[in-house]
Scaffold this motif. Structure first.
Motif: not given
Length: 227
Positions: A44-52, A130-135
């Motif tokens: 759905v969405e990738l969150n890259m808040e801080k270093h995670n 299946l990861l789409g653009t987050y691969i």
């Protein structure tokens, strides 16, 4: 899993011994089959808040899940001038100061303390279309997957079910909307004391959910730490 964190004796004296031996120990980790887990997972969405790196996923079972990678992204912690330099390598190396399997011991500790919690599972995420653009960010990563808390979250024994689960931004709005709405201070204190015991110092706003319980005409909100 983290063979690059193993160092020579002289390097350990300089950089710290930490948990390098644990990171470098071969372990069996379950493969996350995105076609079968929860009936099938969609990013759905990738969150890259801080270093995670945290990837939000939706299962065919209509349940939301989160995958949080063990590996960190130190770039976001550094000013532009120090990115892609020795400073980035140093911060990445200090990942060894954290125990990679610590999330697995938190649920029983939280349950014993009466703190709401998630139940993470250690998995390996393959390079899947299946990861789409987050691969590129998530493919090949090892980390923890858990259910995003809902009304059916695992509750301490004898506890009532909440009316709903909200995030921290929604909590602020609820507190501002009605002065009778409040955070359960005792529950929040217990959650924070548990954080101190396990050495988790940096939970941000996105790493909390809040269980809403009716209290007369208002609501009391109890914390659910995600990290």
């Amino acid at each position: 899993m983290g063979e690059e964190l193993e160092k020579s004796s002289s390097q350990k004296r300089l950089l710290g011994k930490h948990y390098r031996n644990v990171w470098a120990t071969p372990v069996d980790i379950k493969y996350l089959d995105m076609t079968a887990f929860a009936g099938g997972l969609s990013p759905v969405e990738l969150n890259m808040e801080k270093h995670n790196f945290t990837l939000n996923l939706l299962g065919k079972d209509k349940v939301q899940y989160q995958f949080k990678a063990i590996n960190k992204n130190p770039t976001s912690l550094l000013p532009t001038g120090l990115q892609t330099t020795f400073a980035e390598d140093f911060i990445q190396d200090q990942l060894s100061s954290a125990h990679p399997f610590s999330p697995l011991v938190v649920p029983p500790l939280a349950a014993a303390a009466g703190v709401y919690h998630v139940n993470p599972k250690l998995v390996y995420v393959p390079y899947s279309r299946l990861l789409g653009t987050y691969i590129s960010e998530i493919g090949g990563q090892i980390g923890y997957i858990y259910k995003n808390p809902s009304k059916d979250l695992d509750l301490p024994k004898g506890k009532d079910k909440p009316d709903r689960i909200i995030n921290t931004e929604e909590l602020y709005k609820e507190l501002k909307k009605d002065n009778h709405n409040r955070v359960d201070q005792k529950s929040f204190l217990k959650a924070r004391l548990l954080d101190l015991i396990i050495g988790d110092w940096d939970n941000g706003e996105s790493e909390w959910k809040w269980a809403a319980f009716k209290n007369g005409g208002a609501h009391v909100y109890k914390p659910i730490p995600l990290n």
